[in-house]
Write a protein that holds these residues in place. Structure first.
Motif, short mmCIF file in Angstrom:
data_model
loop_
_atom_site.label_atom_id
_atom_site.label_comp_id
_atom_site.label_asym_id
_atom_site.label_seq_id
_atom_site.Cartn_x
_atom_site.Cartn_y
_atom_site.Cartn_z
N HIS A 60 0.84 -1.12 -0.13
CA HIS A 60 0.03 0.10 0.04
C HIS A 60 0.97 1.39 -0.03
O HIS A 60 0.77 2.13 0.94
CB HIS A 60 -0.91 0.04 1.16
CG HIS A 60 -1.90 -1.26 1.29
ND1 HIS A 60 -2.76 -1.21 0.76
CD2 HIS A 60 -1.63 -2.55 2.08
CE1 HIS A 60 -3.38 -2.63 0.91
NE2 HIS A 60 -2.52 -3.07 1.73
N PRO A 61 1.51 1.58 -1.16
CA PRO A 61 2.62 2.47 -1.02
C PRO A 61 1.65 4.00 -0.85
O PRO A 61 2.40 4.83 -0.42
CB PRO A 61 3.36 2.37 -2.57
CG PRO A 61 2.53 1.58 -3.15
CD PRO A 61 1.89 0.76 -2.09
N GLY A 62 0.83 3.96 -1.30
CA GLY A 62 -0.02 5.16 -1.21
C GLY A 62 -0.57 5.65 0.24
O GLY A 62 -1.10 6.70 0.46
N LEU A 63 -0.43 4.58 1.09
CA LEU A 63 -0.99 4.88 2.49
C LEU A 63 0.11 5.17 3.48
O LEU A 63 -0.05 4.88 4.66
CB LEU A 63 -1.62 3.49 2.88
CG LEU A 63 -3.04 3.31 1.87
CD1 LEU A 63 -3.86 2.06 2.49
CD2 LEU A 63 -3.92 4.34 1.68
N VAL A 64 1.24 5.89 2.99
CA VAL A 64 2.12 5.95 4.04
C VAL A 64 1.68 7.11 5.17
O VAL A 64 1.75 6.86 6.13
CB VAL A 64 3.55 6.59 3.42
CG1 VAL A 64 4.47 7.10 4.26
CG2 VAL A 64 4.27 5.46 2.29
N PRO A 65 0.92 8.27 4.66
CA PRO A 65 0.48 9.16 5.41
C PRO A 65 -0.24 8.31 6.49
O PRO A 65 -0.29 8.75 7.69
CB PRO A 65 -0.40 10.33 4.65
CG PRO A 65 0.27 9.94 3.25
CD PRO A 65 0.84 8.58 3.20
N LEU A 66 -1.17 7.68 6.05
CA LEU A 66 -1.85 6.71 7.09
C LEU A 66 -1.14 6.08 8.13
O LEU A 66 -1.51 6.02 9.38
CB LEU A 66 -3.05 5.73 6.44
CG LEU A 66 -4.22 5.25 7.10
CD1 LEU A 66 -5.22 6.06 7.55
CD2 LEU A 66 -4.80 3.84 6.30
#
Ligand SMILES: Cc1cc2nc3c(=O)[nH]c(=O)nc-3n(C[C@H](O)[C@H](O)[C@H](O)COP(=O)(O)OP(=O)(O)OC[C@H]3O[C@@H](n4cnc5c(N)ncnc54)[C@H](O)[C@@H]3O)c2cc1C
Length: 380
Positions: A60-66
């Motif tokens: 889930h590379p796009g979920l780093v902020p999460l």
């Protein structure tokens, strides 16, 4: 005029539902939680002594902020309680540079400024000698900030924090029916019916019982604990950190070193018969040799030094979606219902961030998440 018993109900208090309950209650929402068993139980997904949270999650590379927000919230929860919930273990991803495991971790780290260290195969073999048979074209990506979360304690601590913030909790209370009514939903259990404006459904593998139209499949997921042949053999978590490792046949071996009185935990992603879909209502969690024999077979080559006969095997369920992403949103645009599930075996670490996103949605806000790509309606 309808009288509401609470503003919001959360159905299912595993990691996600407990977190939603906590984040809602801490914002002053009048919220009630239902759990069919007891928080921290071992029949769903949120148990097994350790769950990894890495910032640069390959899947889930796009979920780093999460992931970053979740790390903050786990730390807040730990600081507020009397129990240790987190262990900084570091996390290693091993595979090809362009592949989903090491490549995915590297991309996530580069895109979001996560500090990682990369190793060639030979440097990896030197630094982490317990991993053998790593092909020369594979690399290692090590993230020092990765932690292990203690799942049972963490779920109980989250529910306790929610109750302290004002949430009401019904345990041993299975919601058997959801009845949409104008402006809200009635929830029915064997003991009571409760009228709320909005229901957050975080029932894990059991979501399909409540909403059969959701594109979810439940699979058994064994974890096996293996004991080193020798003491002081470098299999403690500091020498053998949490890892995911791409094998030559495309399967992924994952695990972490011994910690907290537990042996070395290992599992295989979607390997063999264990990944067949099951009925979540079938609570038979008995272990067969099929649940660990493949692991036992590859260990002497990939991680020698462990007795291939496991000391212990535990079964969990996990819930998968057709595209491997979570489901999060109002199904069919119905604002009375909010669904969060389809965790695809990566959801524990993100739980507090998911809980906060659910609280945002309940309050009419917009969470910092790619909601379109997580919509429960995206497969229609
Ligand atoms: C073997 C394994 C290893 C994993 N490793 C990792 C990892 O390292 N890192 C990571 O981030 N994630 C990991 N995961 C995934 C992670 O554990 C899950 O994403 C997470 O636990 C999902 O939590 P949940 O709350 O959605 O589901 P669950 O924990 O299953 O919770 C659902 C809850 O709903 C309750 N419930 C169901 N139906 C009803 C009803 N009708 N009424 C009332 N209550 C109901 C259930 O009793 C349950 O408590 C792993 C999963 C498995 C199986």
């Amino acid at each position: 005029m309808t009288r509401w018993d609470a503003e919001t109900a959360v159905v299912g208090l595993g990691a996600w539902g407990a977190s939603a309950l906590w984040r809602l209650a801490s914002r002053g929402v009048d919220v009630v939680g239902f759990e069919r068993f007891t928080p921290g139980h071992a029949l769903g997904s949120s148990h097994g002594h350790a769950r990894v949270l890495r910032l640069a999650c390959p899947e889930h590379p796009g979920l780093v902020p999460l992931a970053r927000r979740s790390m903050e919230l786990w730390t807040e929860l730990e600081d507020a309680g009397r129990e240790s919930l987190l262990l900084t273990s570091g996390g290693l991803a091993v595979g090809t540079e362009s592949g989903p495991v090491a490549g995915g971790a590297l991309r996530a780290a580069r895109d979001h400024g996560v500090r990682v260290r990369t190793f060639t195969a030979s440097a990896l073999r030197f630094q982490y000698p317990r991993h053998t048979g790593v092909p020369a074209h594979h690399i290692g990506v090590y993230e020092p900030s990765a932690v292990l979360v203690r799942p049972e304690r963490a779920v109980r601590a989250t529910v306790a924090a929610a109750e302290e913030a004002g949430a009401r909790v019904f345990t041993d209370s299975r919601v058997t029916r959801l009845e949409p009514v104008p402006g809200g939903v009635h929830l029915h259990t064997a003991q009571r019916s409760v009228r709320v404006r909005q229901a957050v459904l975080t029932a894990g593998a059991w979501l399909t019982g409540l909403m059969p139209e959701l594109p979810l499949e439940t699979v058994r997921r064994p974890v096996a604990w293996f004991r080193p042949f020798e003491r002081d053999s470098g299999f403690e978590v500091d020498g053998f950190p949490a890892f995911t490792r791409e094998l030559e046949d495309g399967r992924v071996l994952w695990g972490h070193g011994a910690q907290g009185g537990y042996d070395v935990a290992l599992g295989l992603n979607d390997g063999g018969v264990a990944a067949k879909p099951v009925d979540p209502e079938d609570t038979d969690r008995s272990v067969t040799s099929e649940d660990w024999s493949e692991l036992g077979r590859i260990l002497p080559v990939k991680v020698p030094g462990l007795d291939p006969l496991p000391a212990r095997v535990a079964l969990s369920t996990r819930t998968r979606t057709p595209d491997g992403r979570f489901l999060l949103g109002h199904p069919g645009g119905d604002r009375r219902l909010l669904v969060a599930g389809g965790e695809n075996a990566h959801g524990f670490g993100y739980a507090p961030g998911i809980g906060e996103a659910l609280a945002d949605l309940v309050r009419g806000g917009t969470p910092a998440l790619p909601l379109d790509s997580l919509s429960p309606d995206r497969f229609r």
